[in-house]
Each structure stands twice: as C-alpha cells, then as structure tokens.
Design a protein around this motif. Structure first.
Motif, PDB file in Angstrom:
ATOM      1  N   LYS A  31      34.443  32.066  49.565  1.00 37.45           N
ATOM      2  CA  LYS A  31      33.937  33.261  48.882  1.00 37.45           C
ATOM      3  C   LYS A  31      34.093  34.514  49.745  1.00 37.45           C
ATOM      4  CE  LYS A  31      29.986  31.199  48.535  1.00 37.45           C
ATOM      5  NZ  LYS A  31      30.352  29.884  49.085  1.00 37.45           N
ATOM      6  N   THR A  32      33.683  34.442  50.995  1.00 38.63           N
ATOM      7  CA  THR A  32      33.813  35.581  51.911  1.00 38.63           C
ATOM      8  C   THR A  32      35.287  35.950  52.089  1.00 38.63           C
ATOM      9  OG1 THR A  32      31.782  34.997  53.076  1.00 38.63           O
ATOM     10  CG2 THR A  32      33.350  36.391  54.263  1.00 38.63           C
ATOM     11  N   THR A  33      36.127  34.951  52.205  1.00 38.38           N
ATOM     12  CA  THR A  33      37.559  35.179  52.382  1.00 38.38           C
ATOM     13  C   THR A  33      38.145  35.902  51.180  1.00 38.38           C
ATOM     14  OG1 THR A  33      37.716  33.200  53.758  1.00 38.38           O
ATOM     15  CG2 THR A  33      39.762  34.030  52.808  1.00 38.38           C
ATOM     16  N   LEU A  34      37.755  35.500  49.969  1.00 37.99           N
ATOM     17  CA  LEU A  34      38.276  36.154  48.774  1.00 37.99           C
ATOM     18  C   LEU A  34      37.849  37.620  48.721  1.00 37.99           C
ATOM     19  CD1 LEU A  34      38.775  34.786  45.270  1.00 37.99           C
ATOM     20  CD2 LEU A  34      37.614  36.958  45.519  1.00 37.99           C
ATOM     21  N   VAL A  35      36.571  37.882  48.959  1.00 36.34           N
ATOM     22  CA  VAL A  35      36.084  39.272  48.936  1.00 36.34           C
ATOM     23  C   VAL A  35      36.837  40.089  49.983  1.00 36.34           C
ATOM     24  CG1 VAL A  35      34.087  40.784  49.321  1.00 36.34           C
ATOM     25  CG2 VAL A  35      33.825  38.676  47.979  1.00 36.34           C
ATOM     26  N   ASN A  36      37.022  39.541  51.183  1.00 35.11           N
ATOM     27  CA  ASN A  36      37.768  40.221  52.250  1.00 35.11           C
ATOM     28  C   ASN A  36      39.194  40.544  51.834  1.00 35.11           C
ATOM     29  OD1 ASN A  36      36.165  40.740  54.449  1.00 35.11           O
ATOM     30  ND2 ASN A  36      36.558  38.773  55.412  1.00 35.11           N
TER      31      ASN A  36
END
Length: 197
Positions: A31-36
């Motif tokens: 999830k964090t990777t996608l937002v980044n």
C-alpha cells in the motif's frame, strides 16, 4: 462540481473537486509503495520501525525482510486537471490499527484492495470491510518478484470475488501500473453510478 470563491484581488478562484480513494489491504501488500509510486507530491507516511513489541502480535510470516510498517496512514495526491484532484489514503495493514479504517474510508468514492498471493488470507478482512459497507472496490494483485504467478481467474476464485468486482494485476512500484489500477477503480465506480441512475 467546482467550487468558486473570490481571490484577494476580487477575481474568481476555482477550487478543484476533491476525490478520495482508499488504498487498503493486509499487512505488507504494498500500500505504501503504491501511494509513493503514483503521488505527485512527496507522500506523507506514518512509517515506524518494526520492534520486538510486535512479535506475536503482527503476522510477519513471509515478510521476514520487512523493517517498517504504517501505523496511521499514507497520504498522496494526484491532480487530474483544474477541476479534479485525487487524494489517496493508504490504510495500516495490521489488525490492531483497524479502528482507523472507518475514518479513512469515510467519504471515499471507492477503494483498491491490494493483494499479495503469498499471503492471500490477509486479504479477506479488507474485502469484507468494503463489501459490508457497500463501498465500491477493486482488487489489485501486487505481483511480487518472488511470488508464484497465478492467472487472474485463479486469484478471483481463491478470493471468492463476485463477477462485479474488477481484479487487475499490477506492480505497485511502477507508476504507470499504479495509475492503471486507479483508472480501473474510477471506471468501476462510474459504472456503478451509471447503473443506479
């Protein structure tokens, strides 16, 4: 809808319509990777180092190399045009932070549930959350390098998804892939609205 206000010189100031999307899923699904990968601004993160306090509380099986975790939310922004801005809210994945999900999902047009096929069981609570609340969602299968490759229909069957829930394969590290996931969600949400009208 575009809000119109006056600027300091008395001219009109157009404020774009905010559109809220939730990026959800189990612990360690990306999830964090996608937002980044997709945010036009440096994403806001509430990442903390995994500590001994989480041993026996957080399920890290299959995530032995994971060192940090989101403890509140991730936040990113994408300006579509002068009239629409997407705001992305990534949820924490651990069960102990689920109390925040209702607040993060409030007012969202829809959600992306990220799935890791190595830990498919961690996806069921996220899917259940959005189904029970009637919030439109799609499933994004984050294709990790060391995960076995499954066909989309195999994953759909394993997750027991209805035919009305889109499922897309993606790489959360890749901006274009992440954008494609968001486009799929927006299209799904618009299709649902058209069906109601």
């Amino acid at each position: 809808m575009v809000f119109v206000e006056s600027d300091r010189s008395g001219g009109e100031l157009h404020v774009p319509t905010p559109v809220k999307i939730v990026i959800a899923g189990g612990f360690g699904t990306g999830k964090t990777t996608l937002v980044n990968s997709v945010s036009e601004i440096p994403a806001l993160h509430t990442e903390e180092v995994l500590t001994e306090a989480g041993v026996g509380v957080d399920d890290v099986v299959g995530l032995e190399n994971k060192e940090t975790t989101t403890v509140a939310l991730d936040f990113g922004r994408i300006t579509i045009n002068t009239e629409v801005v997407l705001y992305l809210f990534g949820t924490p994945g651990q069960n102990r932070f689920w109390f925040m999900w209702d607040e993060l999902a409030h007012g969202a047009i829809g959600a992306v549930v990220l799935v890791d096929t190595r830990r498919l069981d961690s996806s069921f609570p996220s899917i259940d959350f959005f189904e029970r609340r009637g919030i439109p969602f799609i499933v994004g299968v984050n294709c990790f390098d060391d995960a076995h490759g499954y066909a989309a229909e195999e994953v759909r069957s394993a997750l027991d998804l209805g035919p009305g829930v889109p499922l897309v394969l993606c790489d959360a590290r890749d901006r274009e892939s992440s954008k494609s996931v968001l486009v799929s969600l927006i299209q799904h949400t618009m299709d649902r609205l058209d069906a109601i009208a």
